[in-house]
Design a protein around this motif. Sequence first.
Motif, PDB file in Angstrom:
ATOM      1  N   PRO A  59      17.227  72.121 101.836  1.00 46.62           N
ATOM      2  CA  PRO A  59      17.623  71.198 100.745  1.00 46.62           C
ATOM      3  C   PRO A  59      16.695  72.033  99.446  1.00 46.62           C
ATOM      4  O   PRO A  59      17.491  71.747  98.080  1.00 46.62           O
ATOM      5  CB  PRO A  59      17.234  69.546 100.525  1.00 46.62           C
ATOM      6  CG  PRO A  59      16.262  70.118 101.974  1.00 46.62           C
ATOM      7  CD  PRO A  59      16.558  70.624 103.084  1.00 46.62           C
ATOM      8  N   GLU A  60      16.241  72.907  99.840  1.00 49.28           N
ATOM      9  CA  GLU A  60      15.320  73.582  98.353  1.00 49.28           C
ATOM     10  C   GLU A  60      16.551  74.715  98.388  1.00 49.28           C
ATOM     11  O   GLU A  60      16.753  75.414  96.407  1.00 49.28           O
ATOM     12  CB  GLU A  60      14.446  74.726  98.573  1.00 49.28           C
ATOM     13  CG  GLU A  60      13.075  73.765  99.140  1.00 49.28           C
ATOM     14  CD  GLU A  60      12.982  73.157 100.489  1.00 49.28           C
ATOM     15  OE1 GLU A  60      13.540  74.549 101.381  1.00 49.28           O
ATOM     16  OE2 GLU A  60      13.048  71.941 101.064  1.00 49.28           O
ATOM     17  N   LEU A  61      16.954  75.341  99.150  1.00 43.87           N
ATOM     18  CA  LEU A  61      18.273  75.987  98.403  1.00 43.87           C
ATOM     19  C   LEU A  61      19.126  75.167  97.558  1.00 43.87           C
ATOM     20  O   LEU A  61      19.533  75.466  96.025  1.00 43.87           O
ATOM     21  CB  LEU A  61      19.188  75.945  99.550  1.00 43.87           C
ATOM     22  CG  LEU A  61      20.422  77.075  99.212  1.00 43.87           C
ATOM     23  CD1 LEU A  61      19.446  78.748  99.228  1.00 43.87           C
ATOM     24  CD2 LEU A  61      20.787  77.359 100.653  1.00 43.87           C
ATOM     25  N   PHE A  62      19.670  73.868  97.622  1.00 42.97           N
ATOM     26  CA  PHE A  62      19.989  73.143  96.735  1.00 42.97           C
ATOM     27  C   PHE A  62      19.801  72.941  95.731  1.00 42.97           C
ATOM     28  O   PHE A  62      19.781  73.725  93.937  1.00 42.97           O
ATOM     29  CB  PHE A  62      20.991  71.665  97.107  1.00 42.97           C
ATOM     30  CG  PHE A  62      21.938  72.363  98.197  1.00 42.97           C
ATOM     31  CD1 PHE A  62      23.348  73.071  98.372  1.00 42.97           C
ATOM     32  CD2 PHE A  62      21.567  71.897  99.304  1.00 42.97           C
ATOM     33  CE1 PHE A  62      23.682  72.637  99.481  1.00 42.97           C
ATOM     34  CE2 PHE A  62      22.726  71.599 100.219  1.00 42.97           C
ATOM     35  CZ  PHE A  62      23.662  72.474 100.437  1.00 42.97           C
ATOM     36  N   ALA A  63      18.340  72.878  95.078  1.00 41.61           N
ATOM     37  CA  ALA A  63      17.870  72.664  93.883  1.00 41.61           C
ATOM     38  C   ALA A  63      17.466  74.283  93.319  1.00 41.61           C
ATOM     39  O   ALA A  63      18.386  74.014  92.480  1.00 41.61           O
ATOM     40  CB  ALA A  63      15.784  72.209  94.023  1.00 41.61           C
ATOM     41  N   GLU A  64      17.253  74.860  94.283  1.00 38.31           N
ATOM     42  CA  GLU A  64      17.318  76.876  93.396  1.00 38.31           C
ATOM     43  C   GLU A  64      18.648  76.773  93.117  1.00 38.31           C
ATOM     44  O   GLU A  64      19.162  77.510  92.245  1.00 38.31           O
ATOM     45  CB  GLU A  64      17.127  77.724  94.596  1.00 38.31           C
ATOM     46  CG  GLU A  64      15.477  77.132  94.756  1.00 38.31           C
ATOM     47  CD  GLU A  64      14.741  77.160  93.637  1.00 38.31           C
ATOM     48  OE1 GLU A  64      14.354  78.578  92.745  1.00 38.31           O
ATOM     49  OE2 GLU A  64      13.528  77.039  92.984  1.00 38.31           O
ATOM     50  N   ILE A  65      20.105  76.465  93.401  1.00 38.43           N
ATOM     51  CA  ILE A  65      20.884  76.927  93.071  1.00 38.43           C
ATOM     52  C   ILE A  65      22.153  75.930  91.869  1.00 38.43           C
ATOM     53  O   ILE A  65      22.001  76.033  90.913  1.00 38.43           O
ATOM     54  CB  ILE A  65      22.607  77.061  94.258  1.00 38.43           C
ATOM     55  CG1 ILE A  65      22.007  77.271  95.649  1.00 38.43           C
ATOM     56  CG2 ILE A  65      23.728  76.373  93.926  1.00 38.43           C
ATOM     57  CD1 ILE A  65      23.320  77.699  96.385  1.00 38.43           C
ATOM     58  N   ALA A  66      20.984  75.053  91.917  1.00 38.78           N
ATOM     59  CA  ALA A  66      21.140  74.235  90.901  1.00 38.78           C
ATOM     60  C   ALA A  66      20.364  74.803  89.534  1.00 38.78           C
ATOM     61  O   ALA A  66      20.938  74.634  87.949  1.00 38.78           O
ATOM     62  CB  ALA A  66      20.801  72.527  90.934  1.00 38.78           C
ATOM     63  N   LYS A  67      19.132  74.953  90.081  1.00 46.44           N
ATOM     64  CA  LYS A  67      19.022  75.735  88.668  1.00 46.44           C
ATOM     65  C   LYS A  67      19.693  77.212  88.518  1.00 46.44           C
ATOM     66  O   LYS A  67      19.177  77.658  86.458  1.00 46.44           O
ATOM     67  CB  LYS A  67      16.898  76.110  88.877  1.00 46.44           C
ATOM     68  CG  LYS A  67      16.105  76.136  88.148  1.00 46.44           C
ATOM     69  CD  LYS A  67      14.727  75.781  89.063  1.00 46.44           C
ATOM     70  CE  LYS A  67      13.984  76.657  88.951  1.00 46.44           C
ATOM     71  NZ  LYS A  67      12.849  76.599  89.204  1.00 46.44           N
ATOM     72  N   LEU A  68      19.906  77.686  89.135  1.00 50.82           N
ATOM     73  CA  LEU A  68      20.379  78.700  88.944  1.00 50.82           C
ATOM     74  C   LEU A  68      21.695  79.049  87.694  1.00 50.82           C
ATOM     75  O   LEU A  68      22.124  79.258  87.073  1.00 50.82           O
ATOM     76  CB  LEU A  68      20.758  79.798  90.027  1.00 50.82           C
ATOM     77  CG  LEU A  68      21.266  81.231  89.705  1.00 50.82           C
ATOM     78  CD1 LEU A  68      20.261  82.220  88.978  1.00 50.82           C
ATOM     79  CD2 LEU A  68      22.130  81.965  91.279  1.00 50.82           C
ATOM     80  N   VAL A  88      18.611  83.736  95.652  1.00 50.89           N
ATOM     81  CA  VAL A  88      17.985  82.684  95.847  1.00 50.89           C
ATOM     82  C   VAL A  88      18.222  82.127  97.506  1.00 50.89           C
ATOM     83  O   VAL A  88      17.251  81.549  97.923  1.00 50.89           O
ATOM     84  CB  VAL A  88      18.667  81.452  95.580  1.00 50.89           C
ATOM     85  CG1 VAL A  88      18.591  79.882  95.499  1.00 50.89           C
ATOM     86  CG2 VAL A  88      18.422  81.568  94.533  1.00 50.89           C
ATOM     87  N   HIS A  89      19.622  82.559  98.328  1.00 51.26           N
ATOM     88  CA  HIS A  89      19.181  82.729  99.453  1.00 51.26           C
ATOM     89  C   HIS A  89      18.271  83.055 100.175  1.00 51.26           C
ATOM     90  O   HIS A  89      18.088  83.219 101.366  1.00 51.26           O
ATOM     91  CB  HIS A  89      21.174  82.978 100.326  1.00 51.26           C
ATOM     92  CG  HIS A  89      21.500  82.247  99.436  1.00 51.26           C
ATOM     93  ND1 HIS A  89      22.394  81.925  98.562  1.00 51.26           N
ATOM     94  CD2 HIS A  89      22.416  80.686 100.318  1.00 51.26           C
ATOM     95  CE1 HIS A  89      23.216  80.881  98.502  1.00 51.26           C
ATOM     96  NE2 HIS A  89      23.323  80.242  99.647  1.00 51.26           N
TER      97      HIS A  89
END
Lengths: 409, 129
Positions: free
Chosen positions: B20-29, B99-100
Amino acid sequence: MPSPHALIEGVFRVEATRIVASVARMVRDVGVAEEIAQDALVTALEQWPVKGTPDNPAAWLMTTARNRAIDRIRREARLAENLVELGHRLPSDVVPEIDTIEDDVLRLVFVTCHPVLAPQNRVALALRLLGGLTTAEIARAYLVPEATVAQRITRAKRTLAEKKVPFEVPAGDERPARLASVLEVVYLIFNEGYSASSGDDLLRPALCHDALHLGRTLAALMPAEPEVHGLLALLELQASRLRARTGDDSAPVPLDRQNRARWDQWLIRRGLAGLEKAQGLGGTFGPYTLQAAIAAEHARARTPDDTDWMRIAALYQVLLGALPTPVVALNRAVALGRALGPQAGLDAADALAGEPALRTYPLLPGVRADLLARLGRIDEARAEFERAAAMTGNVSEREALLSRARELP
Amino acid sequence: MRYLILLKAAENQLGGTPPPELFAEIAKLGEEATKAGVLLDTAGLTPSAAGTRVSLEDGKISVTDGPFTEAKETIVSYAMYELRSQEEAVEWTRRFLQVHVDFWPGWEGSSEIRRVMGPEDFGAAFAPE
């Protein structure tokens, strides 16, 4: 594998505005901030090919620039022997969160577009600092010598420093007027691209795209300001017609003759969504939102005959209240001519005959010519087309007007 | 100029779902790119099992339902940017893959940057300058 040089160029192009903004808050001088950002770039160009690319190139550039800013502040403070000042201006060593950088960018927007600057200097500075364009790119887009652009930018930076323009987002009463100045800059850039005032080409799409870019940045930075969304919607809706606005011979094609299949549906969708957002935020609709609403009516019409001219004429009436300029009044005359017939349009256009602002405006005789032609007053129409042609400085526009005159029976 | 950036990966990478953190970081980017005024649109795509392929071969059109197991990688998301140079597109893409690296160790995939053709690609009449 891209060369280190290409990589640095990419990082810098993406990051330059944020670096300048962040450093400008520290040193409180956009000219110095830009120098420092450039220094960081040069350092990267020297070091990366030798030492290798850092793990996080963007953070590296930002940190390098911020360190230079700190050095500079320390040096100045030592010269001034004013440690209070030093303590006040030295930022924490923590790398700022994205949110604070975005605040810095917003501050930079308001400084760059400050009304203390002449409009053309504001435009040049905005393209440089907010758009990240080089002086050469701006000069090419505006068809002026590079030295002229450089001079405008230098003058703008000097004025900001001399007038001690604070690096802040204006609040309270001052904000609407300052925001209007910001939006004006974006609109000026777009318009110079959309209907070039000089040169052989009618369009300079690169400038339109720069304005769109700035508009999108503003909309993301100021999501609660309806007029920002209104302006962006207007630009996207107008830009949707870019491909159809000129024919194969680069002559301008009027709206009702454009091939609507060439309209960019994707930009239209974005524009309509932006307009909805602007209207959804409530309040009195500002001039950009109203103009976007008019552009939206054209965008929604599948054929010229589907155009709701009554609604457009009504919108122009409202717009005239918010933006009482002769050009708006002239556009209202065009809309009336479509909604109620050529005589109604001509009456409205003739009422503007004495307007000093329209004396050298080729659209007035152009509009009259069109209405006269529709009324069957061919000789008068021909004379008006020729008069309009003589008034425009744009080559393709002149050709188009002359060819309209030749088309008359 | 518009750039379409396609993210390709083996479907069901590492046999698991992304953290889930990945999605959060992708959203931030994504938010960062939106505030920079360059991100126009982005979305993930459903797995190829829900996709359909329509192909033309030997003059014959055939329709095949997914999943497309023969493909090593499949397109899992796209992003549309408006940028001034390919270099800028490379930088945004590099950030996306970073991010990945940071939030989904072991994940492998690739991104393809393709400029969307505009009027400037069709003859001198529509030259941008």
